[in-house]
Design an enzyme around this catalytic site. Structure first.
Site, short mmCIF file in Angstrom:
data_model
loop_
_atom_site.label_atom_id
_atom_site.label_comp_id
_atom_site.label_asym_id
_atom_site.label_seq_id
_atom_site.Cartn_x
_atom_site.Cartn_y
_atom_site.Cartn_z
N ASP A 120 0.85 -1.19 0.00
CA ASP A 120 0.00 0.00 0.00
C ASP A 120 0.89 1.24 0.00
OD1 ASP A 120 -2.47 1.35 0.06
OD2 ASP A 120 -2.33 1.63 2.21
N TYR A 122 1.24 5.74 -0.53
CA TYR A 122 0.82 6.97 0.15
C TYR A 122 1.01 8.09 -0.86
CZ TYR A 122 0.69 9.97 4.43
OH TYR A 122 0.38 10.86 5.44
N HIS A 127 -3.73 14.19 0.42
CA HIS A 127 -3.96 13.36 1.60
C HIS A 127 -2.78 13.45 2.57
CE1 HIS A 127 -5.00 9.95 4.11
NE2 HIS A 127 -3.87 9.35 3.79
N ARG A 136 0.97 16.72 12.86
CA ARG A 136 2.13 17.56 13.15
C ARG A 136 1.77 19.02 12.94
NH1 ARG A 136 3.75 13.46 9.91
NH2 ARG A 136 3.89 14.84 8.08
N GLU A 194 -10.63 3.99 3.60
CA GLU A 194 -9.66 4.65 2.72
C GLU A 194 -10.01 4.30 1.28
OE1 GLU A 194 -5.68 5.18 5.50
OE2 GLU A 194 -5.62 3.80 3.79
N GLU A 196 -9.27 3.90 -2.36
CA GLU A 196 -8.02 3.71 -3.09
C GLU A 196 -8.28 3.00 -4.42
OE1 GLU A 196 -4.72 2.21 -0.90
OE2 GLU A 196 -5.48 2.89 1.05
N ASP A 228 -8.90 0.23 1.88
CA ASP A 228 -7.94 -0.26 2.86
C ASP A 228 -8.35 0.26 4.24
OD1 ASP A 228 -5.66 -1.82 3.38
OD2 ASP A 228 -4.43 -0.04 3.57
N ARG A 232 -7.68 3.77 13.25
CA ARG A 232 -6.77 4.89 13.50
C ARG A 232 -6.20 4.88 14.92
NH1 ARG A 232 -5.55 6.36 8.40
NH2 ARG A 232 -7.39 6.95 7.20
N GLN A 235 -3.57 2.10 15.07
CA GLN A 235 -2.44 2.50 14.24
C GLN A 235 -1.60 3.58 14.92
OE1 GLN A 235 -3.67 3.95 10.41
NE2 GLN A 235 -1.58 4.27 9.67
N TYR A 239 2.42 2.45 15.42
CA TYR A 239 3.17 2.61 14.17
C TYR A 239 4.60 3.12 14.35
CZ TYR A 239 2.92 7.73 13.65
OH TYR A 239 3.08 9.09 13.78
N LYS A 248 -3.96 -1.89 10.22
CA LYS A 248 -4.25 -1.94 8.80
C LYS A 248 -4.47 -3.36 8.28
CE LYS A 248 -3.83 1.12 6.29
NZ LYS A 248 -4.83 2.06 5.74
N THR A 252 -8.73 -5.66 3.86
CA THR A 252 -8.63 -4.79 2.69
C THR A 252 -9.65 -5.31 1.68
OG1 THR A 252 -6.26 -4.40 3.05
CG2 THR A 252 -7.14 -3.95 0.85
N THR A 340 -4.74 6.43 0.03
CA THR A 340 -5.97 7.20 0.02
C THR A 340 -5.97 8.24 -1.10
OG1 THR A 340 -6.19 6.92 2.40
CG2 THR A 340 -7.48 8.67 1.39
N GLU A 354 -9.45 12.76 7.35
CA GLU A 354 -9.34 14.08 6.74
C GLU A 354 -10.64 14.87 6.84
OE1 GLU A 354 -6.96 14.20 2.87
OE2 GLU A 354 -7.58 12.10 3.04
#
Length: 400
Positions: A120, A122, A127, A136, A194, A196, A228, A232, A235, A239, A248, A252, A340, A354
């Protein structure tokens, strides 16, 4: 036997003669799995048609899974597609084909190919930037320093790739909010979707032999819509430092239909402008390797997003080139996903993280998520991608 209208779907039908996606089905009377091709609201028993019409590819189409056809390579893919088009559109074949054209509502659809490895990516700048701002908020730049230089990805779990319509059981795992002294264990409370697009590899490559951008269409058979699912809260706790794992790997979902790249000739387009110089193996200057796909996300029937796939920064060809540049082999049935899909507008965001700025609401038990998409085809036609649908089932009670 279907009436003759089965051979003439409406001109605006997204599964008309320019599409012809492949899947695997079983009919109640037979029970055995067969390769099928969707045409309008019917499914052609491709293996039976090939045998009845003397096709040299009857053996490949008689298999219970797509993998042998995937491995056969582009000359065979093109020849089979030409045969299928003739069988369904030439009136001379109707008497033979008519009994083999089954109503879609009367068959059961299965996972169309055996998944070898699953990766998978990114690849959406929108996104990745949105997620960076959420997690962040004080960073001067939402993207990580490597993001514009290589397609970021992780290896997923092929054994939990399931076909559309399969319930998704709410996963259990550890989670820890910033204010919690110790982690808790239990069902995820921040379950997300997600939206995809997944790409399905056909022709393998040996270890030590990278697949370049120009060879993408020789190795990749087609694509499928993909959800997918993401826990959250699980994760976020797990992670660091190695990336996604239990948050994750629980499920899927993919479409029951694989759309061949040959159906998408009118959908190729230029990717977004590159803002950083790329290494040679990723340099796609003057290449039209992006795809104009229009996705739609529904939750319990309500449209919540319409993400544009053409906005993805990294193309599938770049993802494949990066995935194999270290010498990793490609296997028939490998599945690699875009990550995503999100666009620049508020109604183009491909996940709840999001859409809600990380605050929820999240998916509840009983919620059903449906992904659909289409691409421009020849002469104004629309090429439909098979839907991906999944309902959230409650996490089972722990054993006493």
């Amino acid at each position: 036997m279907p009436d003759q209208s089965a051979f003439e779907p409406p001109a605006d039908h997204p599964f008309g003669p320019h599409n012809l996606p492949y899947g695997v089905f079983s009919a109640p009377a037979a029970g055995t799995r067969r390769i099928g091709v969707r045409y309008g609201d019917h499914v052609l028993d491709a293996g039976a048609a090939a045998a009845a019409l003397g096709s040299p590819h009857a053996g490949l189409l008689a298999e219970p899974v797509l993998n042998p056809l995937l491995a056969a390579g582009r000359p065979v893919w093109d020849a089979v597609r030409a045969e299928l088009t003739a069988w369904l559109t030439d009136p001379a074949h109707r008497e033979t084909v008519a009994p083999l054209l089954l109503p879609l509502a009367e068959v059961e659809l299965h996972l169309p190919f055996e998944v070898a490895d699953y990766v998978d990516f990114y690849a959406s700048e929108h996104h990745a930037s949105n997620v960076g701002r959420i997690f962040r908020p004080d960073a001067p730049e939402p993207l990580t320093p490597n993001w514009k230089h290589l397609p970021i990805g992780y290896h997923g779990r092929s054994g939990t790739v399931v076909v559309s319509g399969t319930d998704v059981v709410r996963p259990r795992g550890q989670r820890k909010a910033p204010a919690d002294a110790v982690p808790a264990f239990g069902p995820s409370v921040r379950l997300d979707l997600e939206a995809e697009v997944g790409f399905v590899a056909g022709v393998p490559s040996p270890m030590g032999s990278p697949v370049g951008l120009a060879d993408f269409r020789e190795h990749v058979f087609g694509l499928t819509l993909l959800n997918d699912w993401s826990a959250r809260d699980i994760q976020a706790w797990e992670y660091v430092p190695l990336g996604p794992f239990l948050g994750k790997s629980f499920a899927t979902s993919v479409s029951a239909w694989v759309t061949p790249l040959a159906a998408l000739e009118a959908a190729w387009t230029r990717p977004p402008e590159r803002t950083h110089a790329l290494q040679g193996y990723l340099d796609d200057a003057d290449r039209a390797d992006a795809l104009d796909l229009r996705l739609e996300v529904r939750i319990n029937g309500d449209v919540v997003s319409r993400p544009p796939f053409s906005a993805m920064y990294w193309t599938a060809a770049q993802q494949l080139a990066h995935m194999t540049v270290n010498g990793a082999s490609l296997r028939t049935g490998d599945l690699f996903a875009s990550g995503t899909v999100s666009g620049p507008e508020p109604d183009q965001l491909g996940c709840l993280l999001e859409q809600t700025l990380g605050k929820g609401p999240w998916l509840q038990d009983g919620d059903e998520v449906t992904l659909t998409a289409w691409a421009p085809g020849p002469d104004g036609a629309r090429i439909g991608l098979g839907e991906v649908r999944g309902r959230i089932a409650p996490s089972p009670a722990p054993a006493a």
